[in-house]
Design a protein around this motif. Sequence first.
Motif, PDB file in Angstrom:
ATOM      1  N   ASP A  18      12.651  -7.175  16.565  1.00 28.12           N
ATOM      2  CA  ASP A  18      13.235  -8.508  16.666  1.00 28.12           C
ATOM      3  C   ASP A  18      12.233  -9.620  16.362  1.00 28.12           C
ATOM      4  O   ASP A  18      12.601 -10.796  16.343  1.00 28.12           O
ATOM      5  N   HIS A  19      10.976  -9.284  16.111  1.00 25.54           N
ATOM      6  CA  HIS A  19       9.970 -10.278  15.757  1.00 25.54           C
ATOM      7  C   HIS A  19       9.635 -10.157  14.272  1.00 25.54           C
ATOM      8  O   HIS A  19       9.089  -9.134  13.829  1.00 25.54           O
ATOM      9  N   GLU A  20       9.944 -11.202  13.510  1.00 28.22           N
ATOM     10  CA  GLU A  20       9.677 -11.184  12.074  1.00 28.22           C
ATOM     11  C   GLU A  20       8.196 -10.952  11.781  1.00 28.22           C
ATOM     12  O   GLU A  20       7.841 -10.248  10.837  1.00 28.22           O
ATOM     13  N   MET A  21       7.327 -11.531  12.614  1.00 31.65           N
ATOM     14  CA  MET A  21       5.891 -11.382  12.388  1.00 31.65           C
ATOM     15  C   MET A  21       5.470  -9.923  12.495  1.00 31.65           C
ATOM     16  O   MET A  21       4.641  -9.435  11.712  1.00 31.65           O
ATOM     17  N   VAL A  22       6.062  -9.213  13.466  1.00 29.60           N
ATOM     18  CA  VAL A  22       5.739  -7.791  13.618  1.00 29.60           C
ATOM     19  C   VAL A  22       6.239  -7.011  12.412  1.00 29.60           C
ATOM     20  O   VAL A  22       5.535  -6.139  11.871  1.00 29.60           O
ATOM     21  N   LEU A  23       7.467  -7.317  11.960  1.00 25.78           N
ATOM     22  CA  LEU A  23       8.003  -6.641  10.774  1.00 25.78           C
ATOM     23  C   LEU A  23       7.071  -6.817   9.581  1.00 25.78           C
ATOM     24  O   LEU A  23       6.745  -5.843   8.882  1.00 25.78           O
ATOM     25  N   HIS A  24       6.646  -8.050   9.346  1.00 22.05           N
ATOM     26  CA  HIS A  24       5.764  -8.318   8.207  1.00 22.05           C
ATOM     27  C   HIS A  24       4.428  -7.597   8.378  1.00 22.05           C
ATOM     28  O   HIS A  24       3.866  -7.074   7.402  1.00 22.05           O
ATOM     29  N   GLY A  25       3.918  -7.570   9.631  1.00 25.95           N
ATOM     30  CA  GLY A  25       2.643  -6.910   9.872  1.00 25.95           C
ATOM     31  C   GLY A  25       2.693  -5.417   9.623  1.00 25.95           C
ATOM     32  O   GLY A  25       1.797  -4.853   8.977  1.00 25.95           O
ATOM     33  N   VAL A  26       3.742  -4.772  10.125  1.00 26.82           N
ATOM     34  CA  VAL A  26       3.874  -3.321   9.919  1.00 26.82           C
ATOM     35  C   VAL A  26       4.118  -3.025   8.443  1.00 26.82           C
ATOM     36  O   VAL A  26       3.554  -2.070   7.876  1.00 26.82           O
ATOM     37  N   GLU A  27       4.928  -3.839   7.796  1.00 30.47           N
ATOM     38  CA  GLU A  27       5.206  -3.636   6.372  1.00 30.47           C
ATOM     39  C   GLU A  27       3.924  -3.773   5.554  1.00 30.47           C
ATOM     40  O   GLU A  27       3.661  -2.970   4.641  1.00 30.47           O
ATOM     41  N   ALA A  28       3.110  -4.766   5.899  1.00 31.80           N
ATOM     42  CA  ALA A  28       1.849  -4.965   5.184  1.00 31.80           C
ATOM     43  C   ALA A  28       0.896  -3.800   5.444  1.00 31.80           C
ATOM     44  O   ALA A  28       0.178  -3.344   4.535  1.00 31.80           O
ATOM     45  N   MET A  29       0.882  -3.312   6.678  1.00 29.35           N
ATOM     46  CA  MET A  29       0.018  -2.183   7.013  1.00 29.35           C
ATOM     47  C   MET A  29       0.405  -0.937   6.220  1.00 29.35           C
ATOM     48  O   MET A  29      -0.448  -0.233   5.682  1.00 29.35           O
ATOM     49  N   LEU A  30       1.715  -0.685   6.118  1.00 33.11           N
ATOM     50  CA  LEU A  30       2.172   0.495   5.397  1.00 33.11           C
ATOM     51  C   LEU A  30       2.023   0.332   3.885  1.00 33.11           C
ATOM     52  O   LEU A  30       1.953   1.341   3.158  1.00 33.11           O
ATOM     53  N   ALA A  31       1.961  -0.917   3.410  1.00 29.59           N
ATOM     54  CA  ALA A  31       1.807  -1.153   1.973  1.00 29.59           C
ATOM     55  C   ALA A  31       0.491  -0.582   1.460  1.00 29.59           C
ATOM     56  O   ALA A  31       0.369  -0.255   0.270  1.00 29.59           O
ATOM     57  N   HIS A  32      -0.482  -0.434   2.329  1.00 28.22           N
ATOM     58  CA  HIS A  32      -1.768   0.166   1.945  1.00 28.22           C
ATOM     59  C   HIS A  32      -1.646   1.673   1.739  1.00 28.22           C
ATOM     60  O   HIS A  32      -2.601   2.317   1.291  1.00 28.22           O
ATOM     61  N   HIS A  33      -0.502   2.227   2.080  1.00 27.72           N
ATOM     62  CA  HIS A  33      -0.276   3.672   1.942  1.00 27.72           C
ATOM     63  C   HIS A  33       0.979   3.921   1.100  1.00 27.72           C
ATOM     64  O   HIS A  33       1.781   4.804   1.387  1.00 27.72           O
ATOM     65  N   ALA A  34       1.126   3.119   0.040  1.00 30.32           N
ATOM     66  CA  ALA A  34       2.347   3.155  -0.774  1.00 30.32           C
ATOM     67  C   ALA A  34       2.555   4.498  -1.455  1.00 30.32           C
ATOM     68  O   ALA A  34       3.678   4.819  -1.854  1.00 30.32           O
ATOM     69  N   ASP A  35       1.490   5.269  -1.606  1.00 29.35           N
ATOM     70  CA  ASP A  35       1.650   6.595  -2.219  1.00 29.35           C
ATOM     71  C   ASP A  35       2.245   7.608  -1.240  1.00 29.35           C
ATOM     72  O   ASP A  35       2.649   8.704  -1.643  1.00 29.35           O
ATOM     73  N   GLU A  36       2.340   7.223   0.054  1.00 30.07           N
ATOM     74  CA  GLU A  36       2.872   8.133   1.067  1.00 30.07           C
ATOM     75  C   GLU A  36       4.120   7.597   1.766  1.00 30.07           C
ATOM     76  O   GLU A  36       4.983   8.374   2.193  1.00 30.07           O
TER      77      GLU A  36
END
Length: 224
Positions: A18-36
């Motif tokens: 429910d927190h947009e900031m958390v969504l963006h943070g997790v999405e950005a974190m996972l973007a570093h592992h786009a091959d997985e």
Amino acid sequence: MAQTEGTPPVIRVVLADDHEMVLHGVEAMLAHHADEVRVVGTATRSADALRVVASERPDVVLCDLRLGKESGLDLCREVKATNPDVHVVFLTVYEDEQYLYRALRAEASGYVVKRVDGTELVAHLRRVVDGEVVIDPLLAGRIAMSAAKLNAGEFWPGARLGLTQRESEVLALLVANHSNRGIAAKLVISEDTVKTHVRGVYRKLGVSDRGAAIALALREGLVQ
């Protein structure tokens, strides 16, 4: 990204928080592992999350225990009821065993605390997709200690849901239909102390009144 022969398939994930900031943070974190891992959708409400799951058919829904006024546990149950092949992993700040047990009863495949880093989170997701149930290492250690005590006969009814021994005693007396005053007399404590224990019981069982606490206690075998 093209799939290389012999490498595991990219894990498709829907994020719900429910927190947009958390969504963006997790999405950005996972973007570093786009091959997985690839995020295929995000949502801040249960209804939106269910729509994204229905359209995207992800491998994993990564969600918080609370979605504003809604419950991530209810979302988990809905996802499993409508899309049983989709795994649900909770990513949360709550480190209490009681929430872990409730998540597992809702058919979650994982429970991870938000201090996790990207590499660890991706490893957890891979294990879940491979069929494992993943529990945050800190909580797993506590559960192991609890199991050891239980096997040694050192535990009490309700301990697995986080109730203290005194709270379990109070719950048993609630089931026996004692009033707060009666419980105080039985346990030789003040009525205010009883009320404090009762509030603790309600909070840990996730209920709001005596009737619901008694029903859950009987259903879960928390009283002997």
